[in-house]
Design a protein around this motif. Structure first.
Motif, PDB file in Angstrom:
ATOM      1  N   UNK A 105       0.829  -1.205   0.000  1.00  0.00           N
ATOM      2  CA  UNK A 105       0.000   0.000   0.000  1.00  0.00           C
ATOM      3  C   UNK A 105       0.867   1.261   0.000  1.00  0.00           C
ATOM      4  N   UNK A 106       1.929   1.248   0.774  1.00  0.00           N
ATOM      5  CA  UNK A 106       2.818   2.407   0.818  1.00  0.00           C
ATOM      6  C   UNK A 106       3.528   2.604  -0.519  1.00  0.00           C
ATOM      7  N   UNK A 107       3.963   1.509  -1.126  1.00  0.00           N
ATOM      8  CA  UNK A 107       4.595   1.603  -2.444  1.00  0.00           C
ATOM      9  C   UNK A 107       3.616   2.128  -3.489  1.00  0.00           C
ATOM     10  N   UNK A 108       2.383   1.666  -3.396  1.00  0.00           N
ATOM     11  CA  UNK A 108       1.376   2.129  -4.352  1.00  0.00           C
ATOM     12  C   UNK A 108       1.107   3.626  -4.161  1.00  0.00           C
ATOM     13  N   UNK A 109       1.078   4.075  -2.913  1.00  0.00           N
ATOM     14  CA  UNK A 109       0.899   5.504  -2.664  1.00  0.00           C
ATOM     15  C   UNK A 109       1.996   6.323  -3.310  1.00  0.00           C
ATOM     16  N   UNK A 175      -8.824   2.012   5.802  1.00  0.00           N
ATOM     17  CA  UNK A 175      -8.860   3.423   5.418  1.00  0.00           C
ATOM     18  C   UNK A 175      -7.718   3.744   4.461  1.00  0.00           C
ATOM     19  N   UNK A 176      -6.558   3.210   4.757  1.00  0.00           N
ATOM     20  CA  UNK A 176      -5.381   3.443   3.926  1.00  0.00           C
ATOM     21  C   UNK A 176      -5.588   2.906   2.510  1.00  0.00           C
ATOM     22  N   UNK A 177      -6.161   1.716   2.405  1.00  0.00           N
ATOM     23  CA  UNK A 177      -6.396   1.091   1.105  1.00  0.00           C
ATOM     24  C   UNK A 177      -7.389   1.905   0.279  1.00  0.00           C
ATOM     25  N   UNK A 178      -8.507   2.290   0.905  1.00  0.00           N
ATOM     26  CA  UNK A 178      -9.524   3.062   0.184  1.00  0.00           C
ATOM     27  C   UNK A 178      -8.999   4.430  -0.224  1.00  0.00           C
ATOM     28  N   UNK A 179      -8.265   5.075   0.669  1.00  0.00           N
ATOM     29  CA  UNK A 179      -7.756   6.420   0.386  1.00  0.00           C
ATOM     30  C   UNK A 179      -6.750   6.395  -0.759  1.00  0.00           C
ATOM     31  N   UNK A 184      -6.206   9.508  -6.554  1.00  0.00           N
ATOM     32  CA  UNK A 184      -5.933  10.013  -7.900  1.00  0.00           C
ATOM     33  C   UNK A 184      -7.055  10.914  -8.396  1.00  0.00           C
ATOM     34  N   UNK A 185      -8.270  10.644  -7.922  1.00  0.00           N
ATOM     35  CA  UNK A 185      -9.411  11.418  -8.400  1.00  0.00           C
ATOM     36  C   UNK A 185      -9.429  12.836  -7.843  1.00  0.00           C
ATOM     37  N   UNK A 186      -8.609  13.121  -6.844  1.00  0.00           N
ATOM     38  CA  UNK A 186      -8.544  14.475  -6.292  1.00  0.00           C
ATOM     39  C   UNK A 186      -7.466  15.314  -6.965  1.00  0.00           C
ATOM     40  N   UNK A 187      -6.695  14.717  -7.860  1.00  0.00           N
ATOM     41  CA  UNK A 187      -5.598  15.422  -8.516  1.00  0.00           C
ATOM     42  C   UNK A 187      -6.109  16.142  -9.764  1.00  0.00           C
ATOM     43  N   UNK A 188      -5.841  17.431  -9.864  1.00  0.00           N
ATOM     44  CA  UNK A 188      -6.373  18.227 -10.980  1.00  0.00           C
ATOM     45  C   UNK A 188      -5.834  17.770 -12.330  1.00  0.00           C
TER      46      UNK A 188
END
Length: 672
Positions: A105-109, A175-179, A184-188
Motif C-alpha cells: 500500500x505504501x509503495x502504491x501511494x 482506510x489506507x487502502x480506500x484512500x 488520484x481522483x482528487x488530482x487536478x
C-alpha cells in the motif's frame, strides 16, 4: 499539537506516508526517534492543513514505521509479484501477510504521487488511456488483491478474536487502502486528463469509456462537495454517533430469546438509546443538525432535497420511484400483517401464555415460532439436512448447472473456473449449519459468483460498489439475493439438501415445501419492519424543508400508522438508528434491501414462467452478470426482462393470493 501535511525530503515513499498520516498519530520506531533527534536543528518549512493559529507553539513531526518487506524476503509479496496462481495462504505467516500488504500500500501511494507529477508535465496531445490510467491499474489491482487476501486469511485461519478486535486490527489499513485507491481522483492533472480522454473518445474501448465515465461522476461529486461546502464539511461528522447495538446483534437475540422479560428489557434499552432520557447522549439535536447540513448540501449542489441528491445515480433514480415502490408494497403487505396478528396472538396465548396484547418486543420471536408451528417444522432437526460442506457442494452444483459453470478441486479448496479468475472457498469445521447461516452462505457465495462473472477489466466498474456516488448500488445485491431466495423455493431447497445425518432419509418434497413456506412466513414481520424504516427514511429526506416536520413527530405519526400496538413512552429509536443517519451516502437508501428482493423475485418469476433454467440462466449471465457495472443497472435489467422491474413477484411472495383450499379453510375457521 499541530501536525504537518508537508512533504519532507526523506524519499518519496516516506514522504507519502507523512502526508497520509496528517490526520492520525503513528508511534515511531526507535530508529525513527533517533533520526528525529539528529534532525532537531534542521529547518523545515511546513504547509498547514488547517487554519494557522495566532500563536504557533511548536510541532510534532511523526514518522511512520515502514515495514522492511520486499519480494525477496516476503513470500506473500513474492507470490503476488510473480503472478502465481494463488497467494501463499497456507505457508505465509500472519506477520508476512499483514506487513507485506502495508508495504504494498505504501509503495502504491508513492506510485500514485510519482504518476501525478508525471501527468503535470505530459502535453495534452500526448495523453492516452495507456499513459494516463493504465500505469496505475495493475499495481492497484495487486494491492487490492493483497488486502482482500489478508482479510480472507484473518477470517479463516485467525478466528480467535471477537468482531471488535477484528475491526480494530483492520481499521487503519482499510482506510489506507480506500484512500490510496481514490486519491488520484482528487488530482487536478488527472481530472483534466481523463476528461479530455472521455470527451475525445479517441481509441477508447467500451470498457475504458465506461471506467472514465465512472471516474468523472465521482470527481464531479467530490468537486462540488469540496468546492461549495469546505467550510462546513465536518458539521455532520460531529456528535456521539458511536452506536454499537445494531440490528445485526440485537435482532437475532429478539428472535430466539424465549424469556419475555429479557426481550422487553433489551428492546427498551435498544429503542431508548441516545434519546430524551439521556441529557448528555441525546441525539435529537444531532438528527436535526444532520438534516439541516445535508439539506443545505443538497440545495447547494442543485437538488431540491437530500433524497433527490442521494438517489440521482441509483437504479431507482428518484424519490418518486421509491415512493411508488414503498406505497405498492404497503398496500399489499399491511393487510396481511393486520390479519396475521390474529394468528400470532392466538399462538402466543396458547403456547407462550401471553394473555395480553402482543408488544413490539414480542414480534420477532412470536413470528418465527408461529411459522414453525404452523407448518410443523423443527429447525434443530432440519439442520441435520444441511451439513455445511455437502450443502455448499450442492449449491455449487445447482449454480453450475443453471449458469453453465464448472467447479474444480484445487489443493483442498474450491475455485470457479472462469477466464483465469478464481475464488477460494475454505471448508468450515462444523457438522451442521443453522438456517440463518445457510442464508448468509448464499449471500456471500452469490457475491463471489457475481464478481467472478463480471467481464469488466477494471475493478471500479466490476459491480456497483457501495457507497460510491457514481454507482447504482441499490441494485448491487440483486444476484446475491437471487441465490438467497433459493431457500424459499421447495425444489431448489431440496436440491441443496443432504440425507439426514441421523436417519439418512432425504428431505422429502412435502417437507421442503413446508420449510420454504416457514421461511417466507417467519420473515413477514422483519420485512414489514424494513418497510416501515424505508418509508421513514424516505419521508425524512424527501422534504424540501426539514422545518415542515420535526423528526419525532413524524416517527410518532408513522409508528401509529404502521403498528397495531402503542409506541413505548421512551421509544426514540431514530436517535440510535445509524443505518439512516450515520452515513451520508446511506441517507434515503434504506429501501435497497426490499429493492434487491423485488429484482431477485422478479427474476425468479421469469425462471418459473420460461421453465428452462439453463436457457434463462445463460441470458441472465450474458445480459447482467457479464456486464457487471459496464452499463447502468436499469438498462441491464431491461435487457434481461425486456421491461422495467415489477413489484408483482415480491407482493405475491409476502402476500400470496389465497388458493381454493386456503380459502375454504379460512371460511371454515370463520364459521367456527
Amino acid at each position: 499539537m499541530f501536525r504537518s501535511t508537508s512533504r519532507i525530503p526523506f524519499g518519496k515513499l516516506l514522504t507519502r506516508k507523512i502526508h497520509h498520516q496528517a490526520n492520525g498519530l503513528i508511534i515511531p520506531s526507535k530508529t525513527v526517534k533517533n533520526a528525529l533527534q539528529k534532525q532537531q536543528k534542521r529547518q523545515i518549512l511546513f504547509k498547514m492543513g488547517n487554519e494557522t493559529p495566532a500563536r504557533v507553539v511548536g510541532y510534532y513531526v511523526v514518522f511512520p514505521v515502514i515495514p522492511e518487506e520486499t519480494v525477496e524476503n516476503n513470500c506473500f509479496m513474492f507470490n503476488i509479484a510473480k503472478s502465481e496462481d494463488w497467494p501463499k495462504l497456507a505457508t505465509a505467516e500472519p506477520r508476512e501477510m499483514y506487513e507485506g500488504t502495508v508495504r504494498m500500500l505504501m509503495d502504491y501511494g508513492a506510485t500514485v504521487m510519482e504518476h501525478m507529477e508525471h501527468l503535470a508535465t505530459l502535453p495534452a496531445e500526448d495523453r492516452k488511456f495507456e499513459n494516463v490510467v493504465d500505469p496505475l491499474l495493475t499495481e492497484e489491482y495487486e494491492v487490492n488483491f493483497a488486502f482482500q487476501t489478508l482479510v480472507l486469511k484473518m477470517l479463516t485461519d485467525w478466528p480467535d478474536c471477537n468482531r471488535k478486535l477484528f475491526d480494530a486490527d483492520l481499521h487503519h489499513i482499510k482506510i489506507m487502502c480506500a484512500r490510496d485507491q481514490m486519491e488520484k481522483l482528487t488530482n487536478k492533472d488527472f481530472q483534466e486528463a481523463i476528461k479530455q480522454l472521455y470527451e475525445s473518445k479517441d481509441g477508447l474501448s467500451e470498457w475504458q469509456s465506461r471506467l472514465l465515465e465512472w471516474y468523472l461522476l465521482e470527481v464531479e461529486f467530490q468537486r462540488r462537495l469540496n468546492g461549495k461546502q469546505s467550510k462546513n464539511r465536518q458539521n455532520w461528522e460531529t456528535g456521539p454517533w458511536r452506536g454499537r447495538m445494531t440490528p445485526h446483534t440485537i435482532y437475532p437475540f429478539m428472535q430466539y430469546c424465549g424469556d419475555r422479560q429479557l426481550r422487553a428489557t433489551a428492546w427498551e434499552k435498544w429503542t431508548s438509546k441516545a434519546g430524551f432520557d439521556h441529557d448528555f447522549y441525546n441525539n435529537s439535536i444531532n438528527i436535526e443538525e444532520l438534516r439541516h447540513n445535508n439539506e443545505g448540501l443538497a440545495k447547494t449542489l442543485g437538488y431540491t432535497s437530500v433524497a433527490e441528491h442521494r438517489l440521482a445515480n441509483k437504479m431507482a433514480a428518484s424519490p418518486e420511484t421509491v415512493r411508488g415502490f414503498i406505497n405498492a408494497l404497503t398496500r399489499r403487505i399491511r393487510p396481511v400483517v393486520i390479519d396475521r396478528m390474529e394468528s400470532w396472538s392466538a399462538w402466543a396465548s396458547r403456547c407462550e401464555m401471553i394473555t395480553g396484547e402482543l408488544q413490539a418486543y414480542d414480534m420477532p420471536y412470536v413470528c418465527r415460532k408461529e411459522a414453525e408451528h404452523h407448518y410443523d417444522v423443527n429447525p434443530l432437526d432440519l439442520m441435520n439436512h444441511f451439513p455445511f460442506w455437502p450443502t455448499f457442494q450442492n449449491i455449487i452444483g445447482v449454480v453450475g448447472h443453471i449458469f453453465n459453470l464448472e467447479f474444480k478441486v484445487i489443493l483442498e479448496t474450491k475455485m470457479l473456473e472462469n477466464r483465469n479468475f478464481g475464488v477460494i472457498f475454505s471448508p468450515k469445521l462444523c457438522q451442521k449449519t443453522p438456517k440463518s447461516s445457510q442464508i448468509t452462505s448464499f449471500l456471500q457465495f452469490g457475491r463471489s459468483v457475481q464478481l467472478l462473472l463480471s467481464q469488466s477489466p477494471y475493478r471500479d466498474i466490476t459491480i456497483p460498489w457501495s457507497p460510491f456516488y457514481a454507482s447504482d448500488w441499490d441494485a448491487a445485491d440483486m444476484f446475491p439475493t437471487f441465490l438467497q431466495m433459493f431457500v424459499t423455493k421447495p425444489n431448489l431447497l431440496a436440491a441443496i439438501s443432504s440425507p439426514h445425518l441421523k436417519t439418512n432419509q432425504p428431505l422429502t418434497e412435502e417437507h421442503a415445501n413446508s420449510v420454504a413456506l416457514t421461511i417466507s412466513r417467519s420473515s413477514l414481520w422483519d420485512t414489514y419492519r424494513t418497510l416501515f424504516w424505508s418509508d421513514f427514511d424516505l419521508s425524512i429526506y424527501e422534504m424540501e424543508d426539514r422545518k415542515q416536520k420535526f423528526w419525532l413527530d413524524m416517527y410518532k405519526q408513522m409508528y401509529e400508522e404502521y403498528f397495531p400496538f402503542k409506541r413505548q413512552k421512551n421509544d426514540y429509536q431514530p436517535c440510535s438508528f445509524t443505518p439512516i443517519f450515520a452515513l451520508q451516502p446511506h441517507m434515503s437508501m434504506y429501501y435497497r434491501k426490499l429493492w434487491a428482493e423485488m429484482l431477485a423475485l422478479d427474476i425468479h418469476e421469469t425462471f418459473d414462467e420460461e421453465d428452462n433454467e439453463v436457457q434463462t440462466g445463460e441470458r441472465l449471465k450474458t445480459t447482467i452478470l457479464n456486464r457487471g457495472s459496464g452499463d447502468v443497472a436499469k438498462e441491464l435489467f431491461k435487457r434481461f426482462q425486456g421491461r422495467n422491474p415489477s413489484v408483482g413477484a415480491i407482493c405475491d411472495h409476502y402476500a400470496p393470493p389465497l388458493t381454493i383450499q386456503e380459502g375454504m379453510e379460512a371460511s371454515e375457521n370463520e364459521r367456527r
